[in-house]
Scaffold this motif. Structure first.
Motif, PDB file in Angstrom:
ATOM      1  N   ALA A 263       0.253  -1.115   0.396  1.00  0.00           N
ATOM      2  CA  ALA A 263      -0.302  -0.192  -0.159  1.00  0.00           C
ATOM      3  C   ALA A 263       0.298   0.697  -0.324  1.00  0.00           C
ATOM      4  O   ALA A 263       0.430   2.061  -0.762  1.00  0.00           O
ATOM      5  N   LEU A 264       2.101   1.407   0.909  1.00  0.00           N
ATOM      6  CA  LEU A 264       2.777   2.185   0.806  1.00  0.00           C
ATOM      7  C   LEU A 264       3.298   3.045   0.086  1.00  0.00           C
ATOM      8  O   LEU A 264       3.762   4.081  -0.755  1.00  0.00           O
ATOM      9  N   GLY A 265       3.963   1.787  -0.718  1.00  0.00           N
ATOM     10  CA  GLY A 265       4.578   1.140  -2.248  1.00  0.00           C
ATOM     11  C   GLY A 265       4.020   1.940  -3.691  1.00  0.00           C
ATOM     12  O   GLY A 265       4.171   3.395  -4.452  1.00  0.00           O
ATOM     13  N   THR A 266       2.663   2.148  -3.425  1.00  0.00           N
ATOM     14  CA  THR A 266       1.406   2.158  -4.786  1.00  0.00           C
ATOM     15  C   THR A 266       1.150   4.234  -4.215  1.00  0.00           C
ATOM     16  O   THR A 266       1.985   5.292  -4.977  1.00  0.00           O
ATOM     17  N   VAL A 267       1.631   4.178  -2.728  1.00  0.00           N
ATOM     18  CA  VAL A 267       1.418   5.967  -2.607  1.00  0.00           C
ATOM     19  C   VAL A 267       3.184   6.606  -3.077  1.00  0.00           C
ATOM     20  O   VAL A 267       2.869   7.718  -4.274  1.00  0.00           O
ATOM     21  N   LEU A 268       4.035   5.783  -2.383  1.00  0.00           N
ATOM     22  CA  LEU A 268       5.633   6.518  -2.500  1.00  0.00           C
ATOM     23  C   LEU A 268       5.588   6.505  -4.689  1.00  0.00           C
ATOM     24  O   LEU A 268       6.603   7.741  -4.881  1.00  0.00           O
ATOM     25  N   LEU A 269       5.153   5.950  -5.036  1.00  0.00           N
ATOM     26  CA  LEU A 269       6.030   5.750  -6.998  1.00  0.00           C
ATOM     27  C   LEU A 269       5.666   6.672  -7.110  1.00  0.00           C
ATOM     28  O   LEU A 269       6.806   7.271  -7.653  1.00  0.00           O
ATOM     29  N   PRO A 270       4.897   8.058  -6.704  1.00  0.00           N
ATOM     30  CA  PRO A 270       5.079   8.691  -8.176  1.00  0.00           C
ATOM     31  C   PRO A 270       6.045   9.890  -7.124  1.00  0.00           C
ATOM     32  O   PRO A 270       6.632  10.779  -7.647  1.00  0.00           O
ATOM     33  N   ARG A 271       5.673  10.047  -5.835  1.00  0.00           N
ATOM     34  CA  ARG A 271       6.664  10.564  -4.883  1.00  0.00           C
ATOM     35  C   ARG A 271       7.836  10.910  -5.493  1.00  0.00           C
ATOM     36  O   ARG A 271       8.934  11.860  -5.468  1.00  0.00           O
ATOM     37  N   LEU A 345      12.157  -3.352  -4.301  1.00  0.00           N
ATOM     38  CA  LEU A 345      13.175  -3.522  -5.451  1.00  0.00           C
ATOM     39  C   LEU A 345      12.722  -3.024  -6.895  1.00  0.00           C
ATOM     40  O   LEU A 345      13.462  -1.915  -7.138  1.00  0.00           O
ATOM     41  N   GLY A 346      11.774  -3.700  -7.414  1.00  0.00           N
ATOM     42  CA  GLY A 346      11.149  -2.914  -8.600  1.00  0.00           C
ATOM     43  C   GLY A 346      10.284  -1.708  -8.880  1.00  0.00           C
ATOM     44  O   GLY A 346      11.021  -1.393  -9.424  1.00  0.00           O
ATOM     45  N   PHE A 347       9.420  -1.136  -7.955  1.00  0.00           N
ATOM     46  CA  PHE A 347       9.207  -0.625  -8.094  1.00  0.00           C
ATOM     47  C   PHE A 347       9.515   1.127  -6.861  1.00  0.00           C
ATOM     48  O   PHE A 347       8.951   1.897  -7.462  1.00  0.00           O
ATOM     49  N   LEU A 350      14.884  -0.400  -8.852  1.00  0.00           N
ATOM     50  CA  LEU A 350      14.592  -0.409 -10.479  1.00  0.00           C
ATOM     51  C   LEU A 350      13.656   1.008 -10.709  1.00  0.00           C
ATOM     52  O   LEU A 350      14.891   1.627 -11.790  1.00  0.00           O
ATOM     53  N   TYR A 351      12.691   1.081 -11.086  1.00  0.00           N
ATOM     54  CA  TYR A 351      11.571   1.735 -11.992  1.00  0.00           C
ATOM     55  C   TYR A 351      11.939   3.342 -11.925  1.00  0.00           C
ATOM     56  O   TYR A 351      11.828   3.756 -12.317  1.00  0.00           O
ATOM     57  N   PRO A 352      11.783   3.460 -10.578  1.00  0.00           N
ATOM     58  CA  PRO A 352      11.995   4.915 -10.855  1.00  0.00           C
ATOM     59  C   PRO A 352      12.931   5.450 -11.127  1.00  0.00           C
ATOM     60  O   PRO A 352      13.528   6.701 -11.913  1.00  0.00           O
ATOM     61  N   HIS A 353      13.676   4.978 -10.930  1.00  0.00           N
ATOM     62  CA  HIS A 353      15.629   5.324 -11.357  1.00  0.00           C
ATOM     63  C   HIS A 353      15.492   4.852 -13.002  1.00  0.00           C
ATOM     64  O   HIS A 353      17.098   4.746 -13.393  1.00  0.00           O
ATOM     65  N   GLY A 354      14.504   4.276 -13.703  1.00  0.00           N
ATOM     66  CA  GLY A 354      14.489   4.365 -15.182  1.00  0.00           C
ATOM     67  C   GLY A 354      15.597   2.973 -15.374  1.00  0.00           C
ATOM     68  O   GLY A 354      15.762   3.014 -16.385  1.00  0.00           O
ATOM     69  N   LYS A 355      15.263   2.131 -14.586  1.00  0.00           N
ATOM     70  CA  LYS A 355      16.036   1.221 -14.903  1.00  0.00           C
ATOM     71  C   LYS A 355      14.780  -0.177 -14.762  1.00  0.00           C
ATOM     72  O   LYS A 355      15.047  -1.843 -14.700  1.00  0.00           O
ATOM     73  N   GLU A 356      14.174   0.104 -15.572  1.00  0.00           N
ATOM     74  CA  GLU A 356      12.882  -0.686 -15.333  1.00  0.00           C
ATOM     75  C   GLU A 356      13.634  -2.118 -16.899  1.00  0.00           C
ATOM     76  O   GLU A 356      12.346  -3.417 -16.653  1.00  0.00           O
ATOM     77  N   LYS A 357      14.700  -2.167 -17.521  1.00  0.00           N
ATOM     78  CA  LYS A 357      14.982  -3.578 -18.632  1.00  0.00           C
ATOM     79  C   LYS A 357      15.076  -4.061 -17.247  1.00  0.00           C
ATOM     80  O   LYS A 357      14.879  -4.730 -17.720  1.00  0.00           O
ATOM     81  N   TYR A 358      15.828  -3.924 -16.303  1.00  0.00           N
ATOM     82  CA  TYR A 358      16.665  -4.960 -15.159  1.00  0.00           C
ATOM     83  C   TYR A 358      15.372  -5.609 -14.400  1.00  0.00           C
ATOM     84  O   TYR A 358      15.163  -7.290 -13.971  1.00  0.00           O
ATOM     85  N   TYR A 359      14.621  -5.004 -13.666  1.00  0.00           N
ATOM     86  CA  TYR A 359      13.224  -5.779 -13.683  1.00  0.00           C
ATOM     87  C   TYR A 359      12.499  -6.338 -14.780  1.00  0.00           C
ATOM     88  O   TYR A 359      11.873  -7.573 -14.058  1.00  0.00           O
ATOM     89  N   THR A 360      12.746  -6.006 -16.322  1.00  0.00           N
ATOM     90  CA  THR A 360      11.941  -6.640 -16.509  1.00  0.00           C
ATOM     91  C   THR A 360      12.577  -8.275 -17.311  1.00  0.00           C
ATOM     92  O   THR A 360      12.290  -9.746 -16.704  1.00  0.00           O
ATOM     93  N   TYR A 361      14.156  -7.793 -16.868  1.00  0.00           N
ATOM     94  CA  TYR A 361      15.112  -8.874 -16.812  1.00  0.00           C
ATOM     95  C   TYR A 361      14.371 -10.268 -16.267  1.00  0.00           C
ATOM     96  O   TYR A 361      14.799 -11.840 -15.851  1.00  0.00           O
ATOM     97  N   ILE A 400      17.754 -12.429  -8.300  1.00  0.00           N
ATOM     98  CA  ILE A 400      17.591 -11.869  -9.574  1.00  0.00           C
ATOM     99  C   ILE A 400      18.062  -9.621  -9.241  1.00  0.00           C
ATOM    100  O   ILE A 400      18.374  -9.269 -10.133  1.00  0.00           O
ATOM    101  N   MET A 401      16.735  -9.572  -9.183  1.00  0.00           N
ATOM    102  CA  MET A 401      16.301  -7.766  -8.544  1.00  0.00           C
ATOM    103  C   MET A 401      17.150  -7.486  -7.794  1.00  0.00           C
ATOM    104  O   MET A 401      18.348  -6.231  -7.847  1.00  0.00           O
ATOM    105  N   LEU A 402      17.942  -7.934  -6.531  1.00  0.00           N
ATOM    106  CA  LEU A 402      18.702  -8.308  -5.589  1.00  0.00           C
ATOM    107  C   LEU A 402      20.040  -7.676  -6.679  1.00  0.00           C
ATOM    108  O   LEU A 402      20.922  -6.846  -5.259  1.00  0.00           O
ATOM    109  N   PHE A 403      20.681  -8.737  -7.684  1.00  0.00           N
ATOM    110  CA  PHE A 403      21.828  -8.201  -8.370  1.00  0.00           C
ATOM    111  C   PHE A 403      22.123  -7.047  -8.640  1.00  0.00           C
ATOM    112  O   PHE A 403      22.635  -6.533  -8.380  1.00  0.00           O
TER     113      PHE A 403
END
Length: 483
Positions: A263-271, A345-347, A350-361, A400-403
């Motif tokens: 829940a908190l992560g959902t709120v924090l993603l745009p912030r 780790l993902g949202f 990685l995702y806010p930093h523009g590293k979505e490709k690693y999350y996708t991997y 994988i995301m931890l790496f």
């Protein structure tokens, strides 16, 4: 544009989650007993199919749109352009999705047998894509989202008790599912006009191409994640339809717990996305640390509690017909912790930093693993085989995301030894819950007493361990009492 504080947004988001949880707790016993395993399985099976079409027609826009709107939310012209550009893409993909769906209806036998239910629930695809839910999340308008949510839940609740009276009413239940999940999106479409200005927007200024690559990267990740959530249901249904409901009931309960954990992560993603855009590192680290603590403080005791109270939970929520689901929910309970970490780790990293490709991997690899284990285990172990496949796949995704996130984790409290306090407190809490079970109360009494005593035990232990979130909540409560 006025932006609410994280605290207000979190309270509103959490309120929706608890209302949603209450709705499920209130309606699940009623629906499972009336519709039965077979007809509930039909709706769940069609629901899994429609969810795939929603996924394909939405591409990666639901997640991508939140980040992009959050970055330009203070610029009316820029946010209008983002909405128009992504809206054009959605119009095209929605048309293509319906074309494919109608083709499937005339080709696949399983689709033909459920044609009426599929056509009715396919309205969800259109409503989902015209709703621009990602826009309201991007501008953090939690007040509007909450009001709309409450109205639709009340409407769905009323219709459920009026319409659903026998096992033959599963078509009506399908209609309610669509209304509950996307009926309010018509209001979204009407309301969005006050946030946009088309005066200075010209067609030649639009740049749809810039969005194509990132939304496809995110789409691949979303597709992979959906394999955890939907493909197992489809594969179970292909082998033994009676086992679909035996899996979906415990899976829904676990996913409900996960919604609260994230829940908190959902709120924090745009912030967080906005902090990174503006190089606000101080607030970024503060929000990230709160996020991981929040996930740990909830997920660890939830895993323990659900595992110990699996028997009472299933018998209370679904009845004796779902006894085989007890072991399934025990297996699935561990993914509350695993998926909580994956979401963080993902949202949050990685995702806010523009590293979505690693999350996708990570999620794509996990999806392949999930399919392999489902293929091997479902024919023999049915719903329990799917549960094991999900656990293994989710665990590989987290590793994988931890790496890929390892460098970002060095500057926050992810590996702090202080995080062990949650596991210690949960371990002691489990002793109190196990003791209550030995007293042989009725199922409802055991659940209520265990949640109450276990929750108090866990909270008091963390208070004396000087856990930051608990201390802040205590101080805030004391201030309110003094006032």
């Amino acid at each position: 544009m006025k932006i609410n504080s994280v605290k207000i947004n979190f309270i509103l988001n959490t309120s929706r989650l608890f209302l949603g949880a209450f709705f499920i707790l209130l309606t699940t016993p009623y629906i499972t007993r009336l519709l039965g395993v077979e007809n509930l399985g039909k709706v769940d099976y069609v629901n899994s199919i429609i969810t795939y079409f929603i996924l394909f027609s939405g591409l990666g826009i639901p997640k991508y749109g939140i980040r992009e709107v959050a970055r330009v939310r203070d610029n009316e012209e820029e946010r209008t352009k983002v909405v128009i550009e992504l809206g054009i893409i959605l119009i095209i993909t929605t048309f293509l999705s319906y074309t494919v769906l109608f083709g499937f209806l005339n080709y696949f036998k399983n689709f033909k047998e459920l044609k009426q239910l599929i056509l009715i629930m396919s309205i969800w695809i259109l409503f989902n894509n015209i709703g621009f839910e990602w826009f309201y999340q991007g501008i953090e308008n939690q007040v509007y989202i909450t009001i709309r949510f409450i109205i639709m839940k009340l409407l769905a609740l009323i219709l459920m008790f009026i319409w659903i009276n026998s096992q033959d009413d599963y078509i009506k239940y399908g209609i309610i599912v669509v209304l509950m999940n996307s009926g309010s999106n018509i209001l979204n479409l009407i309301n969005i006009r006050k946030y946009l200005s088309f005066k200075n927007i010209k067609i030649r200024d639009l740049n749809i191409k810039q969005h194509v690559r990132p939304i496809f990267i995110i789409f691949v990740a979303a597709l992979s994640v959906s394999i955890y959530l939907q493909l197992d249901v489809v594969m179970i249904g292909a082998v033994k339809k009676e086992s679909v409901a035996l899996y979906t009931v415990p899976n829904k309960l676990i996913r409900l717990a996960l919604v609260i954990v994230t829940a908190l992560g959902t709120v924090l993603l745009p912030r967080i996305s906005n902090c990174i855009k503006n190089n606000d590192k101080e607030n970024y680290i503060k929000y990230i640390n709160y996020s991981i603590k929040y996930i740990l403080i909830l997920s660890v005791p939830m895993v323990t509690g659900i595992y110990l109270l699996a028997n009472e939970i299933i018998l209370m929520m679904a009845g004796n017909k779902f006894i085989e689901s007890i072991f399934t929910i025990k297996l699935l309970s561990v993914i509350i912790f695993i998926v909580g970490l994956a979401y963080f780790l993902g949202f949050q990293i990685l995702y806010p930093h523009g590293k979505e490709k690693y999350y996708t991997y990570a999620v794509t690899t996990a999806a392949v693993v999930n399919f392999i284990f489902n293929y091997l285990m479902i024919p023999k172990y049915y719903q329990n085989g799917a549960a094991v496949g999900t656990i293994i796949a989710e665990s590989i995704g987290v590793l994988i995301m931890l790496f890929y996130a390892r460098n970002y984790l060095k500057e926050i409290e992810f590996y702090s030894i202080k995080n062990l306090k949650y596991f210690v407190a949960a371990g002691i809490m489990s002793m109190s819950v196990y003791g209550i079970k030995l007293l042989n109360f009725k199922n409802l009494e055991t659940l209520v007493i265990s949640i109450f005593i276990g929750g108090i035990t866990y909270t008091i232990l963390l208070f004396f361990m000087r856990e930051e979130i608990i201390l802040n909540c205590f101080k805030l409560t004391m201030k309110k009492i003094k006032k």
